[in-house]
Design an enzyme around this catalytic site. Structure first.
Site, PDB file in Angstrom:
ATOM      1  N   CYS A   1       0.834  -1.199   0.000  1.00  0.00           N
ATOM      2  CA  CYS A   1       0.000   0.000   0.000  1.00  0.00           C
ATOM      3  C   CYS A   1       0.874   1.257   0.000  1.00  0.00           C
ATOM      4  O   CYS A   1       1.357   1.681   1.056  1.00  0.00           O
ATOM      5  CB  CYS A   1      -0.918  -0.040   1.237  1.00  0.00           C
TER       6      CYS A   1
ATOM      7  N   CYS B   1      -0.456   4.218   1.967  1.00  0.00           N
ATOM      8  CA  CYS B   1      -0.331   4.065   3.428  1.00  0.00           C
ATOM      9  C   CYS B   1       1.119   4.212   3.881  1.00  0.00           C
ATOM     10  O   CYS B   1       1.397   4.871   4.875  1.00  0.00           O
ATOM     11  CB  CYS B   1      -0.798   2.674   3.867  1.00  0.00           C
ATOM     12  N   ASP B   2       2.034   3.563   3.200  1.00  0.00           N
ATOM     13  CA  ASP B   2       3.393   3.429   3.729  1.00  0.00           C
ATOM     14  C   ASP B   2       4.449   4.244   2.977  1.00  0.00           C
ATOM     15  O   ASP B   2       5.591   4.316   3.418  1.00  0.00           O
ATOM     16  CB  ASP B   2       3.824   1.940   3.687  1.00  0.00           C
TER      17      ASP B   2
HETATM   18  C1  LIG Z   1       0.188  -3.501   4.921  1.00  0.00           C
HETATM   19  C2  LIG Z   1      -1.050  -2.645   4.795  1.00  0.00           C
HETATM   20  C3  LIG Z   1      -1.016  -1.352   5.249  1.00  0.00           C
HETATM   21  C4  LIG Z   1      -2.146  -0.555   5.170  1.00  0.00           C
HETATM   22  N1  LIG Z   1      -2.083   0.707   5.659  1.00  0.00           N
HETATM   23  C5  LIG Z   1      -3.174   1.496   5.609  1.00  0.00           C
HETATM   24  C6  LIG Z   1      -3.128   2.815   6.151  1.00  0.00           C
HETATM   25  O1  LIG Z   1      -2.102   3.270   6.674  1.00  0.00           O
HETATM   26  N2  LIG Z   1      -4.250   3.559   6.061  1.00  0.00           N
HETATM   27  C7  LIG Z   1      -5.406   3.106   5.467  1.00  0.00           C
HETATM   28  O2  LIG Z   1      -6.395   3.829   5.440  1.00  0.00           O
HETATM   29  N3  LIG Z   1      -5.473   1.857   4.960  1.00  0.00           N
HETATM   30  C8  LIG Z   1      -4.399   1.046   5.011  1.00  0.00           C
HETATM   31  N4  LIG Z   1      -4.447  -0.210   4.490  1.00  0.00           N
HETATM   32  C9  LIG Z   1      -5.731  -0.680   3.896  1.00  0.00           C
HETATM   33  C10 LIG Z   1      -6.693  -1.112   5.040  1.00  0.00           C
HETATM   34  O3  LIG Z   1      -6.016  -2.003   5.902  1.00  0.00           O
HETATM   35  C11 LIG Z   1      -7.945  -1.788   4.485  1.00  0.00           C
HETATM   36  O4  LIG Z   1      -8.592  -0.875   3.614  1.00  0.00           O
HETATM   37  C12 LIG Z   1      -8.890  -2.194   5.612  1.00  0.00           C
HETATM   38  O5  LIG Z   1      -8.251  -3.097   6.481  1.00  0.00           O
HETATM   39  C13 LIG Z   1     -10.166  -2.831   5.077  1.00  0.00           C
HETATM   40  O6  LIG Z   1     -10.910  -3.282   6.171  1.00  0.00           O
HETATM   41  P1  LIG Z   1     -11.964  -4.469   6.002  1.00  0.00           P
HETATM   42  O7  LIG Z   1     -12.598  -4.645   7.340  1.00  0.00           O
HETATM   43  O8  LIG Z   1     -12.836  -4.208   4.844  1.00  0.00           O
HETATM   44  O9  LIG Z   1     -11.126  -5.752   5.606  1.00  0.00           O
HETATM   45  P2  LIG Z   1      -9.955  -6.521   6.365  1.00  0.00           P
HETATM   46  O10 LIG Z   1      -9.108  -5.613   7.150  1.00  0.00           O
HETATM   47  O11 LIG Z   1      -9.330  -7.362   5.302  1.00  0.00           O
HETATM   48  O12 LIG Z   1     -10.724  -7.495   7.392  1.00  0.00           O
HETATM   49  C14 LIG Z   1     -11.482  -8.569   6.945  1.00  0.00           C
HETATM   50  C15 LIG Z   1     -11.568  -9.592   8.064  1.00  0.00           C
HETATM   51  O13 LIG Z   1     -12.478 -10.632   7.676  1.00  0.00           O
HETATM   52  C16 LIG Z   1     -11.946 -11.903   8.044  1.00  0.00           C
HETATM   53  N5  LIG Z   1     -12.550 -12.905   7.170  1.00  0.00           N
HETATM   54  C17 LIG Z   1     -12.326 -13.089   5.845  1.00  0.00           C
HETATM   55  N6  LIG Z   1     -13.105 -14.081   5.376  1.00  0.00           N
HETATM   56  C18 LIG Z   1     -13.821 -14.547   6.442  1.00  0.00           C
HETATM   57  C19 LIG Z   1     -14.795 -15.572   6.596  1.00  0.00           C
HETATM   58  N7  LIG Z   1     -15.208 -16.318   5.552  1.00  0.00           N
HETATM   59  N8  LIG Z   1     -15.323 -15.810   7.834  1.00  0.00           N
HETATM   60  C20 LIG Z   1     -14.926 -15.054   8.898  1.00  0.00           C
HETATM   61  N9  LIG Z   1     -13.992 -14.070   8.799  1.00  0.00           N
HETATM   62  C21 LIG Z   1     -13.464 -13.809   7.580  1.00  0.00           C
HETATM   63  C22 LIG Z   1     -10.441 -11.725   7.857  1.00  0.00           C
HETATM   64  O14 LIG Z   1      -9.728 -12.698   8.618  1.00  0.00           O
HETATM   65  C23 LIG Z   1     -10.241 -10.296   8.363  1.00  0.00           C
HETATM   66  O15 LIG Z   1      -9.998 -10.262   9.754  1.00  0.00           O
HETATM   67  C24 LIG Z   1      -3.346  -1.040   4.568  1.00  0.00           C
HETATM   68  C25 LIG Z   1      -3.377  -2.358   4.098  1.00  0.00           C
HETATM   69  C26 LIG Z   1      -2.244  -3.158   4.221  1.00  0.00           C
HETATM   70  C27 LIG Z   1      -2.297  -4.580   3.745  1.00  0.00           C
END
Ligand SMILES: Cc1cc2nc3c(=O)[nH]c(=O)nc-3n(C[C@H](O)[C@H](O)[C@H](O)COP(=O)(O)OP(=O)(O)OC[C@H]3O[C@@H](n4cnc5c(N)ncnc54)[C@H](O)[C@@H]3O)c2cc1C
Length: 301
Positions: free
Chosen positions: A131, A134-135
């Site tokens: 990302c 982000c980083d």
């Molecule tokens: C290294 C990195 C750095 C980042 N830094 C930033 C930043 O600084 N600022 C920013 O705004 N964004 C950042 N992002 C992006 C941000 O992390 C994502 O946009 C955000 O986490 C999305 O949230 P989410 O809840 O949609 O999904 P996720 O964070 O992916 O969470 C989804 C969850 O669902 C669970 N899951 C999946 N399938 C199932 C299932 N079938 N049953 C039960 N549980 C399940 C997973 O285990 C996970 O815990 C970064 C991403 C990465 C990878």
């Protein structure tokens, strides 16, 4: 019968849970791994409005504590499917148990597609990132590489070129999938060097990334690029196939939904990175969570 089952305890799922609980709804979270989702992997978050500086882990822990202190229950199990019952209620299946509810919010996120190289996971957060938005700021005045040939890779490279000393764009082909105009703008930048027809074959560095080995696919020759950051932009992988009988997936596997986060099935909502959208960030995940939870609460009647 729970009011709302939230699948996924990432930023979207936990935000949805907070809103559902504050709307007076029972909320059960199903999480396949541990709470927090993708953000726990990043050492620093500096772009969440109102929080100048926080680690990804502390950010996720704050959300988790807020959700559970409001009375949400969490079960650590992977949701393997959803059945819509004749009375409109839903059953969410896991390998060991079934859970009944009135409404479901799917917040399963998306995984960045990894390169599949040795030590990639270990170096994630220590030079390897998925990302640039982000980083990127952590690599000011340092040489970095971007791997990929689509719009994300080209946009990431242009963004990084604004403050990194040098940006190598490594792509396995000699042409880009990204928009022509954006590629042309990138080519005009003095500090961007294209390394085409090449793949990354090795990550170099012990505790921190110090370089990458790239191999030319045509000549077979390898060389080392000394970089302190590698931004992998070869796409993301949603994992929504288990829900495809009740929600519509786009061609990449993301769940399609309207502004109210409602999917094509009444009472099934979606939030965060797992849905079709253009910006995948914490702010948009949290916003989706709020919208989906309030819509799901209204659906519960
Ligand atoms: C290294 C990195 C750095 C980042 N830094 C930033 C930043 O600084 N600022 C920013 O705004 N964004 C950042 N992002 C992006 C941000 O992390 C994502 O946009 C955000 O986490 C999305 O949230 P989410 O809840 O949609 O999904 P996720 O964070 O992916 O969470 C989804 C969850 O669902 C669970 N899951 C999946 N399938 C199932 C299932 N079938 N049953 C039960 N549980 C399940 C997973 O285990 C996970 O815990 C970064 C991403 C990465 C990878």
């Amino acid at each position: 019968m729970t009011d709302i089952i939230i699948i996924g305890a990432g930023t979207a799922g936990l935000s949805a849970t907070i809103y559902a609980r504050r709307a007076g709804r029972e909320a059960l979270i199903l999480e396949a791994l541990s709470y927090g989702g993708q953000i726990v992997n990043t050492p620093e978050v500096e772009n969440y409005p109102g929080i100048k500086h926080i680690s990804g882990f502390d950010f996720a822990t704050g959300l988790y504590e807020q959700a559970t202190e409001l009375g949400a229950k969490i079960v650590f199990a992977k949701a393997t499917g959803i059945t819509v019952n004749p009375d409109g209620s839903k059953t969410v299946h896991t390998a060991s148990e079934d859970y009944n509810c009135k409404a479901v919010i799917i917040a399963t996120g998306a995984k960045n597609r990894p390169l599949g190289l040795d030590r990639e996971e270990e170096l994630t957060g220590s030079g390897v990132s998925y990302c640039a938005t982000c980083d990127g700021a952590f690599y000011k005045k340092q040489p970095v590489a971007v791997n990929g040939g689509g719009n994300t890779a080209v946009e990431d490279a242009a963004f990084l070129a604004n403050y990194c000393s040098k940006v190598y764009v490594i792509h396995r082909r000699d042409s880009f999938r990204a928009d022509e105009a954006e590629v042309a703008k990138l080519k005009a930048k003095d500090n961007v060097e294209f390394v085409l027809n090449s793949t990354i074959t090795r990550l170099i560095g012990e505790d921190e990334l110090e370089g990458v080995e790239v191999t030319d696919k045509i000549s077979g020759e390898s060389k080392i690029l000394e970089v302190s950051g590698l931004f992998v932009a070869i796409g993301q992988m949603p994992d929504n196939n288990s829900f495809s009988s009740v929600v519509k997936l786009d061609e990449k596997g993301y769940i399609t939904a309207g502004e109210d986060c409602l999917t094509e099935t009444e009472g099934i909502f979606t939030a965060g990175d797992c849905r079709t959208k253009s910006v995948r960030q914490l702010t948009t995940a949290a916003a989706d969570g709020a919208v989906a939870a309030l819509a799901a609460s209204a659906y519960c009647g």
